[in-house]
Design an enzyme around this catalytic site. Structure first.
Site, PDB file in Angstrom:
ATOM      1  N   GLY A 115      -9.220   2.826   2.493  1.00 24.14           N
ATOM      2  CA  GLY A 115      -8.758   4.321   2.489  1.00 24.14           C
ATOM      3  C   GLY A 115      -9.719   5.197   1.890  1.00 24.14           C
ATOM      4  O   GLY A 115     -10.499   5.809   2.649  1.00 24.14           O
ATOM      5  N   ARG A 162      -5.427  14.052  -9.488  1.00 19.13           N
ATOM      6  CA  ARG A 162      -6.205  12.729  -9.945  1.00 19.13           C
ATOM      7  C   ARG A 162      -6.658  12.793 -11.421  1.00 19.13           C
ATOM      8  O   ARG A 162      -6.471  11.835 -12.114  1.00 19.13           O
ATOM      9  CB  ARG A 162      -7.150  12.356  -8.912  1.00 19.13           C
ATOM     10  CG  ARG A 162      -6.785  12.041  -7.464  1.00 19.13           C
ATOM     11  CD  ARG A 162      -7.716  11.403  -6.651  1.00 19.13           C
ATOM     12  NE  ARG A 162      -8.270  10.137  -7.057  1.00 19.13           N
ATOM     13  CZ  ARG A 162      -8.998   9.688  -7.757  1.00 19.13           C
ATOM     14  NH1 ARG A 162     -10.053  10.536  -8.292  1.00 19.13           N
ATOM     15  NH2 ARG A 162      -9.235   8.526  -8.388  1.00 19.13           N
ATOM     16  N   TYR A 205      -5.302  10.128 -13.692  1.00 18.91           N
ATOM     17  CA  TYR A 205      -5.960   8.685 -13.931  1.00 18.91           C
ATOM     18  C   TYR A 205      -7.149   9.411 -14.624  1.00 18.91           C
ATOM     19  O   TYR A 205      -8.234   8.528 -14.724  1.00 18.91           O
ATOM     20  CB  TYR A 205      -6.546   8.166 -12.700  1.00 18.91           C
ATOM     21  CG  TYR A 205      -5.419   8.239 -11.370  1.00 18.91           C
ATOM     22  CD1 TYR A 205      -4.480   7.263 -11.575  1.00 18.91           C
ATOM     23  CD2 TYR A 205      -5.696   8.868 -10.373  1.00 18.91           C
ATOM     24  CE1 TYR A 205      -3.458   7.341 -10.624  1.00 18.91           C
ATOM     25  CE2 TYR A 205      -4.784   8.874  -9.413  1.00 18.91           C
ATOM     26  CZ  TYR A 205      -3.629   7.802  -9.325  1.00 18.91           C
ATOM     27  OH  TYR A 205      -2.938   7.954  -8.413  1.00 18.91           O
ATOM     28  N   CYS A 254       1.943  25.431 -15.248  1.00 20.86           N
ATOM     29  CA  CYS A 254       2.371  25.359 -16.600  1.00 20.86           C
ATOM     30  C   CYS A 254       2.341  24.005 -17.102  1.00 20.86           C
ATOM     31  O   CYS A 254       3.506  23.450 -17.486  1.00 20.86           O
ATOM     32  CB  CYS A 254       3.548  26.193 -16.584  1.00 20.86           C
ATOM     33  SG  CYS A 254       3.858  26.878 -18.168  1.00 20.86           S
TER      34      CYS A 254
HETATM   35  N1  LLP Z   1      -4.000  -1.486   0.866  1.00 22.43           N
HETATM   36  C1  LLP Z   1      -2.907  -1.529   0.049  1.00 22.43           C
HETATM   37  C2  LLP Z   1      -2.079  -2.454   0.115  1.00 22.43           C
HETATM   38  C3  LLP Z   1      -3.104  -0.512  -0.823  1.00 22.43           C
HETATM   39  O1  LLP Z   1      -2.015  -0.524  -1.957  1.00 22.43           O
HETATM   40  C4  LLP Z   1      -4.063   0.569  -1.007  1.00 22.43           C
HETATM   41  C5  LLP Z   1      -4.029   1.590  -1.853  1.00 22.43           C
HETATM   42  C6  LLP Z   1      -5.143   0.585   0.128  1.00 22.43           C
HETATM   43  C7  LLP Z   1      -5.044  -0.791   0.714  1.00 22.43           C
HETATM   44  C8  LLP Z   1      -6.224   1.399   0.150  1.00 22.43           C
HETATM   45  O2  LLP Z   1      -6.976   1.404  -1.022  1.00 22.43           O
HETATM   46  P1  LLP Z   1      -8.310   2.105  -1.024  1.00 22.43           P
HETATM   47  O3  LLP Z   1      -9.411   1.619  -0.262  1.00 22.43           O
HETATM   48  O4  LLP Z   1      -8.030   3.507  -0.858  1.00 22.43           O
HETATM   49  O5  LLP Z   1      -8.656   1.800  -2.414  1.00 22.43           O
HETATM   50  N2  LLP Z   1      -3.705   7.596  -5.680  1.00 22.43           N
HETATM   51  C9  LLP Z   1      -4.783   6.583  -6.545  1.00 22.43           C
HETATM   52  C10 LLP Z   1      -5.054   5.112  -5.631  1.00 22.43           C
HETATM   53  C11 LLP Z   1      -3.874   4.556  -5.032  1.00 22.43           C
HETATM   54  C12 LLP Z   1      -4.087   3.443  -4.321  1.00 22.43           C
HETATM   55  C13 LLP Z   1      -2.831   2.858  -3.926  1.00 22.43           C
HETATM   56  N3  LLP Z   1      -3.079   1.583  -2.951  1.00 22.43           N
HETATM   57  C14 LLP Z   1      -6.069   7.639  -6.661  1.00 22.43           C
HETATM   58  O6  LLP Z   1      -6.036   8.615  -6.362  1.00 22.43           O
HETATM   59  O7  LLP Z   1      -6.937   6.946  -7.265  1.00 22.43           O
END
Ligand code: LLP
Length: 425
Positions: free
Chosen positions: A281, A318, A322, A349
């Site tokens: 992603g 973010r 985090y 706020c």
């Molecule tokens: N596959 C599964 C099963 C996942 O849970 C996720 C992300 C991905 C693929 C994609 O992961 P990536 O390649 O994007 O790292 N909101 C957080 C990140 C949450 C990720 C959730 N799962 C942030 O802003 O860092």
């Protein structure tokens, strides 16, 4: 002050640009805050992953949760992407772009009966099943619909992904996947569930992983586990290695080098005769987006200097969630000026409403424009209406043109779903 050379948002003279277009022009046309994405960078990022893993010809299923805008999905669909979805509504967004259901993988710990039925009717490629109870329900739903659900069991390899604890998913205390023992038991039991067909295994150990080590550790564990499943008599077809490839959020970081991981994972898939699936992603969309914002006030507090801007945690949560770092670049570069250590904060706020804390930067002036970069992934997608803020406009730059891909929300959008009972009127 030395400004970071960003791979997507670059200075032409003193003006920050994207795909040859001045970001100040986009801000003038669409107002701020506004998200801007580069279609060209999106394609390049996708192709970079495709090339790295080319020897296995994987299905690279873009993880829709990172950014689900239809224009973004269509750019990726045209590149041949598959899609990883975590809800039936995400699935419908992808189907609405004309993508075949065989290119969609459905993950998530809490799929409802309704979502299972929708995905079965659509004919998705695979369900990543995360618990025995979910497998039982999927079996029931599939039998009711006279279908057979293709299943990959999500294993939790108990690996430390060395990332922020809120985005680690592969430790045994995380809600995701099943222990190897539980996964092995379920693999055996699936033979007794006529609504399910065991196709493969799935693992995703976390997000924003910058080291090869955790991926290699996970691959090792899966290797042994796949051998166990084979010895148990299962004939699998797919290996889904998830996503999680980290990106550089600052000049000091390097994006994860895909080469060693690709070699390991391709080797693993080949060894076990499995076709490979990936679910990136952030590494596809993250660096391609920026959030443009305008400086409202400079406030010299007794302990801190605050740069108060018109974007907030509502658009980019973010840092609050985090403690994430996003670089902030001025839309107009200036050589002279006061260098300060400041907090860049929004109007919301909450003390947690900051885009940067204790950031060394050239002090901007009121009404100056700034770009919060690497805001393509998990920013717009996680935005909210808190404080009755309207979500921003979004713009895609492609082939030298800027296209509106999401209208700014209006005041009317905020109350659209509210119902006032008669007696209160
Ligand atoms: N596959 C599964 C099963 C996942 O849970 C996720 C992300 C991905 C693929 C994609 O992961 P990536 O390649 O994007 O790292 N909101 C957080 C990140 C949450 C990720 C959730 N799962 C942030 O802003 O860092």
């Amino acid at each position: 002050m030395e400004l970071r050379k960003h791979p997507v948002f670059t200075y032409k003279g003193n003006a920050l640009t994207c795909g040859g277009i001045s970001l100040a022009d986009i801000a003038a046309e669409h107002g701020t805050p506004v998200f801007v994405y580069s279609a060209d960078a999106l394609r390049k990022n996708y192709q970079r992953i495709r090339k790295a893993f080319a020897a296995a010809k994987p299905l690279i299923a873009y993880s829709v949760k990172a950014n689900s805008n239809a224009a973004i999905l269509r750019v990726l669909a045209a590149e041949g992407a598959g899609f990883d979805v975590v809800s039936a509504n995400e699935m419908d967004r992808v189907l609405a772009c004309g993508v075949a259901a065989e290119r969609i993988i459905f993950a998530g710990v809490g799929k409802t009966t309704d979502e299972m039925a929708r995905a079965l009717r659509a004919g998705v490629k695979e369900f990543n099943v995360e618990s025995p109870a979910e497998a039982d329900r999927l079996d029931e739903v599939a039998r009711r619909l006279k279908r057979v659900a293709p299943v990959a069991i999500r294993v939790n390899p108990n690996v430390d992904a060395k990332t922020h604890k809120f985005i680690a998913t592969g430790k045994k205390e995380n809600k995701f996947g099943m222990s190897l023992d539980a996964a092995r038991d379920l693999a055996c039991r699936i033979g007794e569930l006529p609504g399910l067909r065991l196709d493969g295994i799935h693992a995703h150990i976390g997000s924003q992983i910058l080291q090869a080590g955790p991926h290699a550790e996970a691959a090792d564990i899966l290797d042994t586990f796949l051998a166990t499943l084979k010895a148990d008599g299962h004939q699998l077809r797919t290996l889904n290695f998830g996503g999680g490839f980290g990106i550089a959020y600052s000049g000091e970081q390097q994006p994860l080098d895909l080469k060693p991981i690709a070699a390991t994972v391709i080797g693993l898939a080949k060894k076990h005769g499995l076709s490979l699936l990936l679910e990136p992603g952030r590494s596809v969309i993250g660096p391609t987006g920026a959030l443009l914002t305008s400086v409202q006030y400079i406030k010299r507090g007794s302990a801190r200097t605050f740069v108060i801007v018109d974007a907030a945690m509502t658009e980019l949560i973010r840092p609050a969630l985090y403690e994430a770092h996003h670089d902030i670049l001025p839309l107009v570069k200036s050589k002279k000026g006061e260098v300060v250590t400041a907090d860049v904060v929004g109007p919301v706020c909450e003390s947690g409403d900051f885009l940067a804390q204790e950031r060394e930067m050239m002090l901007p002036a009121q009404d100056d424009l700034l770009a919060v970069v690497d805001a393509g992934a998990y920013c717009s997608a996680m935005s909210s209406n808190y404080n009755s803020r309207t979500r921003p406009a979004e713009v895609l730059v492609d082939d030298g043109k800027a296209y509106l891909i999401r209208r700014r929300e209006t005041k009317a959008d905020l109350t659209r779903h509210e119902v006032v009972p008669e007696y209160l009127k």
